[in-house]
Scaffold this motif. Structure first.
Motif, PDB file in Angstrom:
ATOM      1  N   ALA A  13      36.829  45.798  37.368  1.00  0.00           N
ATOM      2  CA  ALA A  13      36.683  44.369  37.665  1.00  0.00           C
ATOM      3  C   ALA A  13      37.897  43.854  38.429  1.00  0.00           C
ATOM      4  O   ALA A  13      37.755  43.089  39.389  1.00  0.00           O
ATOM      5  CB  ALA A  13      36.483  43.578  36.366  1.00  0.00           C
ATOM      6  N   ILE A  14      39.083  44.254  38.023  1.00  0.00           N
ATOM      7  CA  ILE A  14      40.302  43.836  38.728  1.00  0.00           C
ATOM      8  C   ILE A  14      40.274  44.335  40.167  1.00  0.00           C
ATOM      9  O   ILE A  14      40.622  43.595  41.098  1.00  0.00           O
ATOM     10  CB  ILE A  14      41.561  44.350  37.989  1.00  0.00           C
ATOM     11  N   HIS A  15      39.841  45.565  40.363  1.00  0.00           N
ATOM     12  CA  HIS A  15      39.790  46.147  41.708  1.00  0.00           C
ATOM     13  C   HIS A  15      38.802  45.386  42.603  1.00  0.00           C
ATOM     14  O   HIS A  15      39.048  45.189  43.793  1.00  0.00           O
ATOM     15  CB  HIS A  15      39.400  47.632  41.610  1.00  0.00           C
ATOM     16  N   GLN A  27      37.818  42.187  42.170  1.00  0.00           N
ATOM     17  CA  GLN A  27      38.049  40.747  42.201  1.00  0.00           C
ATOM     18  C   GLN A  27      38.492  40.203  43.559  1.00  0.00           C
ATOM     19  O   GLN A  27      38.010  39.149  43.979  1.00  0.00           O
ATOM     20  CB  GLN A  27      39.037  40.327  41.115  1.00  0.00           C
ATOM     21  N   THR A  72      37.606  41.120  46.480  1.00  0.00           N
ATOM     22  CA  THR A  72      36.402  41.038  47.310  1.00  0.00           C
ATOM     23  C   THR A  72      35.544  39.849  46.882  1.00  0.00           C
ATOM     24  O   THR A  72      35.021  39.107  47.723  1.00  0.00           O
ATOM     25  CB  THR A  72      35.592  42.351  47.204  1.00  0.00           C
ATOM     26  N   ILE A  73      35.408  39.649  45.582  1.00  0.00           N
ATOM     27  CA  ILE A  73      34.642  38.502  45.082  1.00  0.00           C
ATOM     28  C   ILE A  73      35.328  37.202  45.495  1.00  0.00           C
ATOM     29  O   ILE A  73      34.664  36.247  45.909  1.00  0.00           O
ATOM     30  CB  ILE A  73      34.472  38.593  43.549  1.00  0.00           C
ATOM     31  N   ASN A  74      36.651  37.158  45.413  1.00  0.00           N
ATOM     32  CA  ASN A  74      37.388  35.960  45.830  1.00  0.00           C
ATOM     33  C   ASN A  74      37.150  35.661  47.306  1.00  0.00           C
ATOM     34  O   ASN A  74      36.954  34.505  47.689  1.00  0.00           O
ATOM     35  CB  ASN A  74      38.881  36.126  45.566  1.00  0.00           C
ATOM     36  N   ARG A 110      37.312  31.745  37.858  1.00  0.00           N
ATOM     37  CA  ARG A 110      37.242  32.561  36.647  1.00  0.00           C
ATOM     38  C   ARG A 110      35.939  33.331  36.696  1.00  0.00           C
ATOM     39  O   ARG A 110      34.863  32.755  36.817  1.00  0.00           O
ATOM     40  CB  ARG A 110      37.285  31.688  35.397  1.00  0.00           C
ATOM     41  N   SER A 111      36.035  34.630  36.630  1.00  0.00           N
ATOM     42  CA  SER A 111      34.845  35.480  36.625  1.00  0.00           C
ATOM     43  C   SER A 111      34.471  35.813  35.191  1.00  0.00           C
ATOM     44  O   SER A 111      35.285  36.355  34.443  1.00  0.00           O
ATOM     45  CB  SER A 111      35.108  36.771  37.393  1.00  0.00           C
ATOM     46  N   LEU A 139      32.354  38.095  32.797  1.00  0.00           N
ATOM     47  CA  LEU A 139      31.729  39.413  32.836  1.00  0.00           C
ATOM     48  C   LEU A 139      31.123  39.736  31.477  1.00  0.00           C
ATOM     49  O   LEU A 139      31.641  39.314  30.451  1.00  0.00           O
ATOM     50  CB  LEU A 139      32.770  40.488  33.166  1.00  0.00           C
ATOM     51  N   GLN A 194      28.689  40.693  36.469  1.00  0.00           N
ATOM     52  CA  GLN A 194      29.302  39.371  36.611  1.00  0.00           C
ATOM     53  C   GLN A 194      28.200  38.354  36.392  1.00  0.00           C
ATOM     54  O   GLN A 194      27.215  38.331  37.116  1.00  0.00           O
ATOM     55  CB  GLN A 194      29.926  39.201  37.989  1.00  0.00           C
ATOM     56  N   VAL A 241      30.706  32.848  38.206  1.00  0.00           N
ATOM     57  CA  VAL A 241      32.013  32.551  38.782  1.00  0.00           C
ATOM     58  C   VAL A 241      32.222  31.075  38.509  1.00  0.00           C
ATOM     59  O   VAL A 241      31.463  30.241  38.990  1.00  0.00           O
ATOM     60  CB  VAL A 241      32.079  32.821  40.298  1.00  0.00           C
TER      61      VAL A 241
END
Length: 184
Positions: A69-71, A73, A75-77, A129-130, A132, A161, A164
Motif C-alpha cells: 500500500a505504501i508503494h 500510495q 500513484t494513487i496521490n 487518507r486511504s 484499506l 482500497q 480515499v
C-alpha cells in the motif's frame, strides 16, 4: 485457512461478559480523559463530552500488504491530484450528483468560482487518507476461488482500497490516542 502473518492477539478472546463490561467502561473513561472526545451533534451541550468511537482490540494488517500500500500510495496521490484538476471530468462525473446532493453541490459551486476567478497560487496541497480492507473473497479470472500451492495460505488474498477520504481531517488527533487506548 491458516492465520499465518497476523499479529498475536493482545486480549484473549472471547472475554467473559462481566470482564468485557468493565474493560469497555474503563476504556471509555480513559478515552475521554486523554482527548478522544467529541460533542454530540444531536444532543449538543457545551458542558458534555462523549467518547469518540474507537476499536477496543485492533485488527492486524500484514506488513507485506502494508508495504504494498505504501508503494502504491504515490500513484494513487497522483491520480487524485489529476482528477481534482480535470474540470471536464469533474463536471461530467458530478453533473447528476450536484443536482441531488446539497453538500457536493455547494463544494462544486466553490470549485466553479475558483475556476472563474483563477487560482491564486501555483501550488496545491491534498491531505488524503486511504482506507484499506483485507479481501478474503479471493477468486481468479474464471470466478473460482484461488488456492495457491506455492504460497503459505492466509486468511486474506489482498487488500482493497475502499475509500480515499479528502475531507474528514478533523479527527486527526485521534490516531495517537486510539493507539494508546489499544496498548492499555
Amino acid at each position: 485457512m491458516s492465520t499465518v502473518g497476523t499479529l498475536k492477539e493482545c486480549v484473549q478472546l472471547p472475554i467473559k461478559d462481566n470482564e468485557l463490561v468493565d474493560i469497555v467502561q474503563k476504556a471509555k473513561d480513559w478515552a475521554i480523559m486523554h482527548g478522544a472526545a467529541m460533542r454530540s451533534k444531536s444532543n449538543f451541550s457545551p458542558d458534555t463530552l462523549n467518547f469518540a468511537p474507537f476499536v477496543l482490540v485492533p485488527s492486524s494488517f500484514p506488513r507485506k500488504e502494508f508495504e504494498r500500500a505504501i508503494h502504491l500510495q504515490p500513484t494513487i496521490n497522483r491520480l487524485m491530484h489529476n482528477v481534482a484538476h480535470d474540470e471536464e471530468f469533474l463536471t461530467t462525473t458530478l453533473a447528476d450528483t450536484i443536482k441531488v446532493d446539497e453538500f457536493t453541490g455547494n463544494l462544486f459551486n466553490v470549485y466553479k468560482k475558483v475556476l472563474a476567478n483563477g487560482f491564486g497560487q501555483r501550488i496545491s496541497l491534498g491531505l488524503l487518507r486511504s482506507d484499506l480492507m483485507l479481501d478474503s473473497n479471493c477468486r481468479n479470472l474464471n470466478g473460482e476461488y484461488e488456492e495457491s500451492e506455492t504460497e503459505t495460505p492466509s486468511a486474506y488474498c489482498c487488500w482493497k482500497q475502499v475509500e480515499v477520504n479528502t475531507i474528514a481531517s478533523g479527527f486527526g488527533h485521534l490516531g495517537p490516542v486510539s493507539r494508546a487506548i489499544q496498548r492499555l
